[in-house]
Design a protein around this motif. Structure first.
Motif, PDB file in Angstrom:
ATOM      1  N   MET A 118      11.391 -10.182  -8.837  1.00 39.86           N
ATOM      2  CA  MET A 118      12.122 -11.484  -8.902  1.00 39.86           C
ATOM      3  C   MET A 118      12.555 -12.335 -10.112  1.00 39.86           C
ATOM      4  O   MET A 118      13.109 -13.507 -10.148  1.00 39.86           O
ATOM      5  N   GLN A 121      16.408 -13.351 -12.523  1.00 40.75           N
ATOM      6  CA  GLN A 121      17.236 -14.141 -12.293  1.00 40.75           C
ATOM      7  C   GLN A 121      16.982 -15.533 -13.407  1.00 40.75           C
ATOM      8  O   GLN A 121      17.735 -16.243 -13.517  1.00 40.75           O
ATOM      9  N   GLY A 130      23.181 -12.648 -13.237  1.00 39.93           N
ATOM     10  CA  GLY A 130      22.872 -13.724 -12.419  1.00 39.93           C
ATOM     11  C   GLY A 130      23.888 -14.522 -11.786  1.00 39.93           C
ATOM     12  O   GLY A 130      24.031 -15.095 -10.524  1.00 39.93           O
ATOM     13  N   GLU A 133      26.494 -11.085  -9.943  1.00 37.50           N
ATOM     14  CA  GLU A 133      25.988 -10.095  -9.263  1.00 37.50           C
ATOM     15  C   GLU A 133      25.006 -10.555  -8.153  1.00 37.50           C
ATOM     16  O   GLU A 133      25.045 -10.276  -6.885  1.00 37.50           O
ATOM     17  N   PRO A 135      24.713 -13.421  -6.578  1.00 38.80           N
ATOM     18  CA  PRO A 135      25.049 -14.018  -5.382  1.00 38.80           C
ATOM     19  C   PRO A 135      25.666 -13.246  -4.358  1.00 38.80           C
ATOM     20  O   PRO A 135      25.823 -13.441  -3.291  1.00 38.80           O
ATOM     21  N   GLY A 137      24.172 -10.367  -3.427  1.00 39.16           N
ATOM     22  CA  GLY A 137      23.024  -9.725  -2.913  1.00 39.16           C
ATOM     23  C   GLY A 137      22.336  -8.570  -3.733  1.00 39.16           C
ATOM     24  O   GLY A 137      21.501  -7.909  -3.555  1.00 39.16           O
ATOM     25  N   ALA A 138      23.030  -8.273  -5.056  1.00 37.01           N
ATOM     26  CA  ALA A 138      22.267  -7.216  -6.098  1.00 37.01           C
ATOM     27  C   ALA A 138      21.373  -8.165  -6.894  1.00 37.01           C
ATOM     28  O   ALA A 138      21.827  -8.665  -7.838  1.00 37.01           O
ATOM     29  N   ILE A 139      20.177  -8.248  -6.345  1.00 32.21           N
ATOM     30  CA  ILE A 139      19.275  -9.245  -6.956  1.00 32.21           C
ATOM     31  C   ILE A 139      18.163  -8.605  -7.836  1.00 32.21           C
ATOM     32  O   ILE A 139      17.831  -9.237  -8.933  1.00 32.21           O
ATOM     33  N   ALA A 140      17.839  -7.708  -7.625  1.00 31.78           N
ATOM     34  CA  ALA A 140      16.322  -6.969  -8.241  1.00 31.78           C
ATOM     35  C   ALA A 140      16.825  -5.572  -9.145  1.00 31.78           C
ATOM     36  O   ALA A 140      17.822  -5.012  -8.700  1.00 31.78           O
ATOM     37  N   ALA A 142      15.678  -2.604  -8.821  1.00 28.09           N
ATOM     38  CA  ALA A 142      15.887  -1.522  -7.966  1.00 28.09           C
ATOM     39  C   ALA A 142      17.488  -1.254  -7.528  1.00 28.09           C
ATOM     40  O   ALA A 142      17.991  -0.317  -7.446  1.00 28.09           O
ATOM     41  N   GLN A 143      18.024  -2.561  -7.328  1.00 33.30           N
ATOM     42  CA  GLN A 143      19.240  -2.425  -6.602  1.00 33.30           C
ATOM     43  C   GLN A 143      20.284  -2.473  -7.873  1.00 33.30           C
ATOM     44  O   GLN A 143      21.376  -1.806  -7.669  1.00 33.30           O
ATOM     45  N   ALA A 146      19.939   1.580  -9.146  1.00 34.76           N
ATOM     46  CA  ALA A 146      20.171   2.513  -8.097  1.00 34.76           C
ATOM     47  C   ALA A 146      21.631   2.997  -8.328  1.00 34.76           C
ATOM     48  O   ALA A 146      21.721   4.341  -8.131  1.00 34.76           O
ATOM     49  N   ILE A 197      14.187   1.535  -0.276  1.00 33.92           N
ATOM     50  CA  ILE A 197      14.227   0.300  -0.857  1.00 33.92           C
ATOM     51  C   ILE A 197      15.479   0.112  -1.203  1.00 33.92           C
ATOM     52  O   ILE A 197      16.171  -1.045  -0.462  1.00 33.92           O
ATOM     53  N   SER A 198      16.249   0.574  -1.939  1.00 31.40           N
ATOM     54  CA  SER A 198      17.624   0.569  -2.308  1.00 31.40           C
ATOM     55  C   SER A 198      18.129   1.966  -2.606  1.00 31.40           C
ATOM     56  O   SER A 198      17.807   2.484  -3.747  1.00 31.40           O
TER      57      SER A 198
END
Lengths: 381, 141
Positions: A118, A121, A130, A133, A135, A137-140, A142-143, A146, A197-198
């Protein structure tokens, strides 16, 4: 002026790795630093350069270690590529005559403190991600990473089981290390059964979040010869930044990392070929990142990373043993400083059950901040 | 918007460089920066053209059509605000204008996802003053 053989790793130190240290990040780093200084056969007062990693500052080391005359400090903010980039920075400062013994500590309460997944951001280098992307839903990480792996799979037929081979091989190595967080054996079936996870990253494709610290001392090569342990000489070192460095979405070729630019520089500086590398510690925040770096480094062609790892090449006893300590996937996430510590052990012949026989030349990489890369090639001194 | 009316997802913090982009979304338009110096279109919004180094821009409306470059299907809630959306597909899309965007893709079964799949942009006002793009299946070019 080349940095070739101007510096050497003379000391390494590690705390116990855990999920809950119960201690401050600074106290962890001070413990690892003292161990590294002692390992080198130096006194804290010999340290005249410090390259700290996030959360602490050079002044913390002056104050606590009682450094009488710190002559050099810098930071190398490349995320997971920071540690090997810090080696380049240290050797450059040494070669310029600024200092002789540079302490490079890393430490974190990555499991018990703020969740690393986390953190992104809050980091200024991710301002674009930040804003545009996260906002959506591409936050971490891993995402964000991927889609690089998914595109590799679609273009080259790379499979989840091939990614799994990296997780399984790394776990097997962790079990030989007395200081690894993960100690249960893992099979490909375990990997395939781990929760998604993603996509395509399953839980066992993702690295750990860990507490602990790892530190190294980089010394001037001519001074390193007289210290306690055989020096591990830095033959070649480089960093590289990918196109669209902070936003993977906009990268022209999202299957190519910054290390693809750094690797030819490091190999040329070192004057060695791929076949000369006896052991490689490859930054492994995610399984796919190992595979992609093996390609970008030139150990196999782009797209052939899957079959390369599936052949057993990266296992102990294979053509190119990788992450002989268990890496970020199974030993601990120490930002890759534990990769440098392991390479030093391998080249000193101190790697115990994970020792690669007659390891003389090895390679270590860093990867971070959406694609920055760093690589060092070292030899037994 | 959640049932309570409180929007609990991450929100953007527009800058002077990006404000026209977000204002465009509120008008259901996907706006891209076009360099006044050399005409190159760039994304995401930022101050300088990397080709000619001009800082003068105009904003042009994208067609909203593109094809999938890559994707990920997220099954883990990395933020409390996305828990109810799981699993969701994040697609990276090559827009006709030559730049890429990322947004959630709706209406495509997982086993139909492929590089080159045509998609188009739709808009959704998620809270007062914030409209986000999302993607749906598009017509082949």
């Amino acid at each position: 002026m080349s940095l070739r053989e101007k510096g050497a790793i003379t000391g390494v130190g590690e705390t116990a790795y855990s999920r809950e240290s119960g201690r401050s990040v600074l106290s962890l780093q001070l413990e690892a630093s003292l161990k590294a200084i002692e390992d080198a056969g130096l006194k804290p007062s010999d340290i005249d350069g410090v390259i700290p990693y996030s959360g602490v500052v050079a002044e913390d080391f002056i104050t606590n270690l009682g450094l009488p005359d710190l002559r050099f400090s810098a930071v190398t903010p490349l995320g997971g590529a920071s540690c090997v980039a810090a080696v380049q920075c240290a050797v450059a400062a040494i070669a310029a005559g600024i200092c002789n013994h540079v302490l490079i500590p890393v430490g974190r309460n990555g499991a018990s403190g703020g969740r690393i997944g986390m953190r992104v951001q809050q980091m200024p280098q991710f301002r674009l991600v930040g804003e545009f992307e996260m906002p959506l839903g591409a936050i971490a990480p891993a995402q964000l990473y991927a889609p690089m792996a998914r595109r590799h799979m679609e273009l080259y037929g790379t499979t989840s089981r091939q990614l799994g081979e990296i997780a399984v091989s790394t776990r097997a190595n962790a079990m030989l290390n007395g200081n690894a967080v993960m100690t249960k054996p893992m099979t490909i079936e375990d990997h395939q059964a781990s929760r998604m996870i993603s996509d395509p990253f399953r839980l066992f494709d993702c690295s750990l979040e860990s507490d602990g610290s790892c530190a190294i001392v980089v010394s001037a090569a001519e001074r390193a010869r007289d210290l306690r342990k055989p020096p591990v000489v830095v033959m070649g070192v480089a960093e590289g930044h990918p196109d669209s460095p902070s936003v993977i979405t906009q990268r022209p070729d999202m299957t190519r990392l910054g290390i693809a630019k750094a690797a030819p520089r490091a190999f040329e500086m070192a004057g060695v070929k791929h076949d000369d590398i006896d052991v490689a510690e490859i930054y492994d925040c995610f399984t796919y990142i190992v595979m992609c770096q093996l390609e970008d480094l030139g150990f196999c062609k782009k797209g052939e990373g899957g079959p390369f790892v599936e052949s057993g090449a990266i296992r102990l006893g294979g053509k190119l043993p990788v992450n002989t300590h268990g890496g970020l996937l199974s030993q601990a996430h120490m930002v890759g400083m534990n990769h440098i510590a392991e390479l030093v052990r391998q080249l000193r012949g101190e790697a115990g059950k994970a020792q690669v026989r007659d390891a003389e030349i090895g390679l270590v990489t860093g990867y971070g901040d959406m694609g920055d890369g760093s690589v060092a090639i070292m030899r037994r001194g | 918007m959640s049932a309570t009316g409180t929007y609990n997802k991450l929100v953007p913090e527009p800058t002077p460089h990006s404000a026209p982009y977000w204002e465009g979304l509120n008008r259901r338009k996907l706006l891209l920066q076009k360099c006044r110096g050399c005409g190159e279109i760039r994304h995401y919004p930022r101050p300088m053209c990397p080709s000619c180094h001009s800082m003068e821009v105009e904003w042009v409306e994208a067609s909203g059509r593109g094809v999938i470059h890559s994707w990920t299907i997220t099954h883990h809630a990395f933020h409390p605000g996305v828990r109810e959306d799981l699993p969701y597909t994040l697609a990276t899309v090559d827009l006709e204008e030559g730049v890429r965007m990322l947004a959630q893709l709706r209406g495509v079964p997982d086993d139909k996802l492929r590089i080159g799949l045509p998609v188009r942009v739709e808009f959704e006002t998620v809270k007062d003053g914030l409209t986000l793009p999302y993607l749906v299946p598009g017509e082949p070019a």
